[in-house]
Design a protein around this motif. Structure first.
Motif, short mmCIF file in Angstrom:
data_model
loop_
_atom_site.label_atom_id
_atom_site.label_comp_id
_atom_site.label_asym_id
_atom_site.label_seq_id
_atom_site.Cartn_x
_atom_site.Cartn_y
_atom_site.Cartn_z
N UNK A 128 0.85 -1.18 0.00
CA UNK A 128 0.00 0.00 0.00
C UNK A 128 0.89 1.23 0.00
N UNK A 129 0.52 2.30 -0.66
CA UNK A 129 -0.60 2.45 -1.58
C UNK A 129 -0.28 1.88 -2.95
N UNK A 130 -1.29 1.42 -3.62
CA UNK A 130 -1.06 0.70 -4.86
C UNK A 130 -0.66 1.62 -6.01
N UNK A 131 -0.93 2.91 -5.89
CA UNK A 131 -0.57 3.79 -7.00
C UNK A 131 0.93 4.09 -7.02
N UNK A 132 1.68 3.56 -6.08
CA UNK A 132 3.12 3.74 -6.11
C UNK A 132 3.83 2.49 -6.60
N UNK A 133 3.08 1.47 -6.95
CA UNK A 133 3.67 0.21 -7.37
C UNK A 133 3.31 -0.10 -8.82
N UNK A 151 8.17 -1.28 -6.58
CA UNK A 151 7.95 0.10 -6.14
C UNK A 151 8.59 1.05 -7.16
N UNK A 165 7.31 4.67 -8.25
CA UNK A 165 6.40 5.80 -8.46
C UNK A 165 6.95 6.74 -9.53
N UNK A 166 6.05 7.34 -10.25
CA UNK A 166 6.44 8.31 -11.28
C UNK A 166 5.56 9.55 -11.14
N UNK A 167 6.18 10.68 -11.31
CA UNK A 167 5.50 11.93 -11.04
C UNK A 167 5.37 12.75 -12.32
N UNK A 168 4.35 13.51 -12.34
CA UNK A 168 4.12 14.45 -13.42
C UNK A 168 3.54 15.72 -12.79
N UNK A 228 12.40 -2.36 -6.56
CA UNK A 228 12.15 -0.92 -6.62
C UNK A 228 13.00 -0.35 -7.74
N UNK A 253 4.73 0.99 -18.30
CA UNK A 253 5.90 1.59 -17.67
C UNK A 253 7.17 0.82 -18.00
#
Lengths: 279, 422
Positions: B120-125, B174, B176-179, B338, B371
């Motif tokens: 958790x959280x799944x949006x980082x995996x 793990x 995560x990607x940012x925009x 990761x 990804x």
């Protein structure tokens, strides 16, 4: 009145307790929100004053208060930046630099030595509104990247005010494009749109960057320009070892592939999810 | 007079309690905390580990802030102007503090909200492997349906001609990607939001209103006499209905007709109504089967439900279904759990025939996440087969390995390939 109290037979502590109970039950009723606001995570606007969005997010609970979320500030090569510490700007650091920032606090930076803009200083601010949860020990490696592009700095110098909301992409619907180290992927929105709400639809907003051309008006009493100098931790950027090794990935009971004994790669045309392979 | 003062004090206490309740409920929790303080002491080049608040609670003030200076010598002079700042040791591998010191307030490892499982959280995996969303189906023509992104499966033919599907394990990576979303406007005014860090000046009562006692008091007079409540002398007679519902039985017989054929129903065997229709059908089938039109096709363990035609039996096919089970074990591993954008990951898919029958047409299909990008010419397989790369409309890649030779009992193979993380 005396007879009324005597007839009610309420002792003073019981009377006070009755008022407290009435007050506690009255407050949640008055604080109910309209149902139209439930479809978004952030009720605030990304264009609100610095600190408002993050302070509101602190009330959501979880391990957020007191946590220093690592942030990596990237800027054009040669740019130096300084964070505010103890009421004054600290030493200039060469970008990129990582720093741990509290969630809900606003951090002022001083950007100097900008390429092609010698002698110009801009003072952007960073507000961390959410954190990420990397594996223990990898907090600094997976810092939230915030890019200060040359174009944004130039726009700030020209008098524009740039608000950029950094959000975590939804991994189930990512943009199939490579991530650039130099430039962060940015979606420009219209003037009437709210960057926080747009970012909330695309992913999970984590930070807000604001760049303007405002010159500092230092006031030691209010310390508003420094946003009261919230605590910060500067994290050095060491050279990370290359951890992409292929060793020890063989599961127990299996042997690693040693010989290439297959036909050459054959790339076929695009297909939908349901498809039939060529024979 | 004493009563007046008593009432006045009571009102004051009630008003103060009311104000305190409103103040406590309206202020956020963080604003009630004492403000964080920075203590950067001079002449302290290094902070002992024991002084660093490793167990800082969220409600406790931050006692000391570690501040790491850049290693460049040019910045040393600037640091002197702002005062020596405490340092913390950093880990050479992760770039963060060592295991003894956490960059922020301590939080439980692998924390997740109550009743939500890890990771958790799944949006980082980014997940790889398994059959997570729609269940993958393989048609007899070996076309694959519902192969979602991130799925990895193997399908093969068993000896009895069936197609078996086995998904791999799921690997959470793990990554995560940012925009960002950018809004460009003009700074017409400068807004600043002040928030109270503490409230130490409660409201005082500006004026007290004196409540005088009432001059006229209404005295409650007891009733001089009681009015007796007498019971009624008459009771209403509740008589029962004299008329009785008259139910007339149906003159006609039951519509349920028993089957005319068969002798079983004519016996005294008690058969329930729900079984009669089925028995009638089976009875009719049995009578038909014993007619001249005998069974032309006989399938073991199956009863004929419809017999047509008048031809005699010409040939007999005998099928032998092999005993035992076909089972293929498949596992997927990653070189790292990761990854940052730009990193490379090496995946390995290992499979082994753990059943007691050989399997054929073994095909491993891996639908990569968007990804991940397969690096060409990096795959290798230690069994003979063919490798294909298929594009999809969503710009994700499907890797497919078709093993040409049947996989004997106990035989295994492995596939490795490398991917680039977007």
């Amino acid at each position: 009145m005396k007879r009324l109290l005597q007839n009610l037979k309420l002792s003073p502590p019981l009377y006070v307790a009755l008022i407290c109970i009435t007050t506690v039950f009255a407050i949640p009723t008055a604080a109910q929100e309209p149902s139209s606001l439930h479809d978004r995570h952030f009720r605030d606007s990304g264009l609100h004053p610095p600190g408002q969005v993050g302070q509101g997010f602190l009330s959501r609970g979880g391990p957020i208060p007191g946590y220093f979320q690592p942030i990596e500030v990237r800027a054009p090569q040669g740019t130096q930046l300084a964070f505010v510490a103890n009421g004054q700007f600290g030493p200039s650091l060469l970008a990129p630099t990582k720093a741990g920032m509290l969630i809900g606090a606003v951090y002022r930076m001083k950007i100097t030595h900008i390429p092609d803009l010698e002698g110009v200083e801009v003072f952007p601010s960073i507000e961390v509104i959410n954190r990420i949860y990397p594996p223990r020990g990898l907090e600094a490696k997976f810092a939230i990247p915030i890019h200060l592009s040359q174009r944004e700095i130039e726009m700030a110098v020209q008098g524009f005010f740039v608000t950029r909301v950094i959000y975590l992409e939804d991994p189930t619907n990512p943009i199939p494009a490579d991530e650039s180290i130099v430039r962060q992927r940015t979606l420009d929105i219209r003037y009437t749109e709210d960057p926080l709400h747009v970012a909330d639809k695309l992913g999970r907003p984590v930070a807000i960057l604001r760049i303007g051309s405002r010159s500092p008006q230092l006031n030691a009493q209010t310390n508003r320009f420094m946003f009261s100098s919230p605590p910060i931790q500067i994290i050095a950027t060491p050279v990370l070892p290359n951890n992409n090794t292929s060793a020890s990935i063989t599961p127990v009971g299996f042997t690693k592939a040693t010989s290439v004994n297959v036909a050459p790669m054959n790339r076929t045309d695009a297909r939908p999810v349901s498809f039939s392979f060529p024979r | 007079m004493r009563t007046k003062h008593h009432i006045l004090h009571l009102k004051c206490a009630s008003l103060a309690t009311l104000i305190c309740c409103f103040t406590a409920c309206s202020l956020p929790q963080q604003q009630l905390r004492p403000p964080a303080t920075i203590q950067i002491s001079d002449n302290s080049p290094a902070v002992p580990l024991s002084t660093v608040p490793t167990t800082t609670h969220a409600n406790s003030p931050i006692q000391q802030i570690s501040y790491q200076q850049p290693p460049a010598a040019s910045n040393a002079a600037t640091a002197v102007k702002t005062g020596p700042i405490a340092r913390i040791p950093l880990s050479a591998e992760t770039g963060g503090p060592t295991s003894n010191i956490h960059p922020g307030a301590p939080y439980p490892a692998n924390w997740s909200p109550p009743q939500i499982s890890q990771p958790w959280p799944q949006d980082e995996y980014v997940y790889q492997g398994g059959d997570s969303r729609q269940q993958v189906n393989v048609a007899p023509d070996r076309s694959i349906h519902n192969l979602d992104e991130e799925d990895t499966i193997v399908h093969y033919h068993t000896r009895d001609g069936k197609i078996a599907i086995q998904p791999t394990n799921q690997i959470p990576i793990y990554a995560p990607r940012f925009s960002s979303v950018r809004h460009i406007g003009g700074a017409s005014q400068y807004l600043y939001r002040d928030h109270a860090s503490a409230v130490d000046n409660p409201l005082k009562i500006a004026a007290a209103q004196e409540n005088l006692g009432s001059e006229q008091v209404l005295q409650r007079i007891q009733a001089g006499r009681n009015i007796s409540n007498r019971r009624t002398g008459l009771y209403r007679d509740e008589s029962k209905a004299r008329d009785v519902e008259y139910r007339t039985a149906s003159l006609e017989g039951s519509q349920r007709q028993r089957p005319e054929n068969g002798t079983l129903l004519n016996t005294r065997v008690r058969i329930q109504n729900s079984q009669e229709a089925r028995l009638s059908k089976q009875n009719a089938t049995a009578i038909t089967a014993t007619d001249e039109e005998t069974v032309k096709v006989y399938v073991k363990d199956f009863m004929p439900y419809k017999v047509t035609g008048q031809n005699q039996m010409r040939s007999t096919f005998h099928y032998e279904i092999a005993e035992g089970k076909s089972r293929l074990e498949i596992k997927k591993t990653s070189s790292n759990l990761n990854a940052l954008p730009g990193d490379e990951l090496e995946f390995m898919i290992a499979f082994k025939n753990v059943g007691d029958q050989p399997v054929s047409n073994v095909t491993i299909v891996d639908h990569l996440s968007r990804r991940l990008v397969y690096i060409e010419d990096t795959q290798s397989c230690d069994v003979a087969g063919q490798f294909f790369v298929n594009d999809t409309v969503r710009e994700s890649l499907i890797l497919r390995w078709e093993i040409t030779e049947p996989l004997a009992v106990g035989e295994s193979g492995s596939i490795t390939f490398r991917c680039h993380v977007r």
